[in-house]
Design a protein around this motif. Structure first.
Motif, PDB file in Angstrom:
ATOM      1  N   LYS A  17       0.832  -1.216   0.000  1.00  4.76           N
ATOM      2  CA  LYS A  17       0.000   0.000   0.000  1.00  4.76           C
ATOM      3  C   LYS A  17       0.860   1.256   0.000  1.00  4.76           C
ATOM      4  O   LYS A  17       0.556   2.217  -0.704  1.00  4.76           O
ATOM      5  CB  LYS A  17      -0.926   0.012   1.208  1.00  4.76           C
ATOM      6  N   ARG A  18       1.933   1.255   0.795  1.00  2.00           N
ATOM      7  CA  ARG A  18       2.817   2.424   0.849  1.00  2.00           C
ATOM      8  C   ARG A  18       3.476   2.707  -0.493  1.00  2.00           C
ATOM      9  O   ARG A  18       3.912   3.814  -0.747  1.00  2.00           O
ATOM     10  CB  ARG A  18       3.897   2.229   1.913  1.00  2.00           C
ATOM     11  N   ASN A  19       3.560   1.696  -1.332  1.00  2.00           N
ATOM     12  CA  ASN A  19       4.185   1.849  -2.639  1.00  2.00           C
ATOM     13  C   ASN A  19       3.168   1.901  -3.773  1.00  2.00           C
ATOM     14  O   ASN A  19       3.510   1.702  -4.931  1.00  2.00           O
ATOM     15  CB  ASN A  19       5.200   0.724  -2.872  1.00  2.00           C
ATOM     16  N   GLY A  20       1.905   2.163  -3.425  1.00  2.00           N
ATOM     17  CA  GLY A  20       0.878   2.367  -4.430  1.00  2.00           C
ATOM     18  C   GLY A  20       0.340   1.102  -5.072  1.00  2.00           C
ATOM     19  O   GLY A  20      -0.178   1.148  -6.182  1.00  2.00           O
ATOM     20  N   ILE A  21       0.446  -0.030  -4.369  1.00  2.00           N
ATOM     21  CA  ILE A  21      -0.019  -1.300  -4.934  1.00  2.00           C
ATOM     22  C   ILE A  21      -1.062  -1.908  -4.012  1.00  2.00           C
ATOM     23  O   ILE A  21      -0.839  -2.076  -2.817  1.00  2.00           O
ATOM     24  CB  ILE A  21       1.150  -2.295  -5.121  1.00  2.00           C
ATOM     25  N   ASP A  22      -2.219  -2.231  -4.571  1.00  2.00           N
ATOM     26  CA  ASP A  22      -3.282  -2.903  -3.838  1.00  2.00           C
ATOM     27  C   ASP A  22      -3.254  -4.365  -4.255  1.00  2.00           C
ATOM     28  O   ASP A  22      -3.701  -4.720  -5.343  1.00  2.00           O
ATOM     29  CB  ASP A  22      -4.631  -2.263  -4.169  1.00  2.00           C
ATOM     30  N   VAL A  23      -2.678  -5.221  -3.404  1.00  2.00           N
ATOM     31  CA  VAL A  23      -2.499  -6.637  -3.739  1.00  2.00           C
ATOM     32  C   VAL A  23      -3.654  -7.455  -3.186  1.00  2.00           C
ATOM     33  O   VAL A  23      -3.976  -7.386  -2.003  1.00  2.00           O
ATOM     34  CB  VAL A  23      -1.158  -7.168  -3.191  1.00  2.00           C
ATOM     35  N   ASP A  24      -4.266  -8.222  -4.066  1.00  2.00           N
ATOM     36  CA  ASP A  24      -5.309  -9.166  -3.696  1.00  2.00           C
ATOM     37  C   ASP A  24      -4.708 -10.555  -3.832  1.00  2.00           C
ATOM     38  O   ASP A  24      -4.445 -11.016  -4.945  1.00  2.00           O
ATOM     39  CB  ASP A  24      -6.518  -8.990  -4.618  1.00  2.00           C
ATOM     40  N   VAL A  25      -4.447 -11.219  -2.707  1.00  2.00           N
ATOM     41  CA  VAL A  25      -3.840 -12.555  -2.716  1.00  2.00           C
ATOM     42  C   VAL A  25      -4.959 -13.590  -2.767  1.00  2.00           C
ATOM     43  O   VAL A  25      -5.866 -13.581  -1.946  1.00  2.00           O
ATOM     44  CB  VAL A  25      -2.964 -12.780  -1.467  1.00  2.00           C
ATOM     45  N   ILE A  26      -4.866 -14.479  -3.756  1.00  2.00           N
ATOM     46  CA  ILE A  26      -5.855 -15.524  -3.950  1.00  2.00           C
ATOM     47  C   ILE A  26      -5.156 -16.871  -3.811  1.00  2.00           C
ATOM     48  O   ILE A  26      -4.160 -17.126  -4.484  1.00  2.00           O
ATOM     49  CB  ILE A  26      -6.509 -15.407  -5.341  1.00  2.00           C
TER      50      ILE A  26
END
Length: 123
Positions: free
Chosen positions: A52-61
């Motif tokens: 998030k701090r680096n501008g990435i919204d990761v959705d782990v599946i």
């Protein structure tokens, strides 16, 4: 020349007055299964807010094994797939993927357990 200066000034003012936060880049990452030690850095980085701090919204599946990750990649359901290595054979056979890295070393995450009184003493 004056019109160029006016355009540059207007652009600068517009950029400074923009109050919206930069959008997070959404990335869907597939892993063969949840809770596997090799993939802990993915969960740790997510929980610590590093993405998030680096501008990435990761959705782990999490999937039920490596082949299902490959199916999701082929279907376009995920953007990145992580795995244990044998999946790189799909790339060698022409799968429309890009292999980034393969880490090769002793299988430190593989355990062979036997009973204490077993005649087996070495792998």
């Amino acid at each position: 020349m004056r019109s160029e200066a006016w355009i540059a000034a207007a652009t600068a003012v517009a950029m400074m007055s923009s109050a919206t936060a930069p959008a997070q880049t959404k990335v869907r990452v597939g892993q063969p299964q949840a809770g596997t030690f090799q993939f802990v850095p993915l969960q740790v980085a997510g929980e610590a807010g590093i993405f998030k701090r680096n501008g990435i919204d990761v959705d782990v599946i999490s999937f039920g094994g490596g082949p299902r990750v490959q199916q999701a990649l082929a279907a376009g359901s995920i953007d990145i797939g992580i795995g244990s290595g044998p999946e790189l054979a799909f790339v060698a056979k022409g799968a429309p993927e890009i292999a980034i890295a393969a880490i090769a070393d002793a299988p430190y995450s593989v355990v062979l357990a036997v009973l204490r009184d077993s005649p087996i003493r070495t792998a």
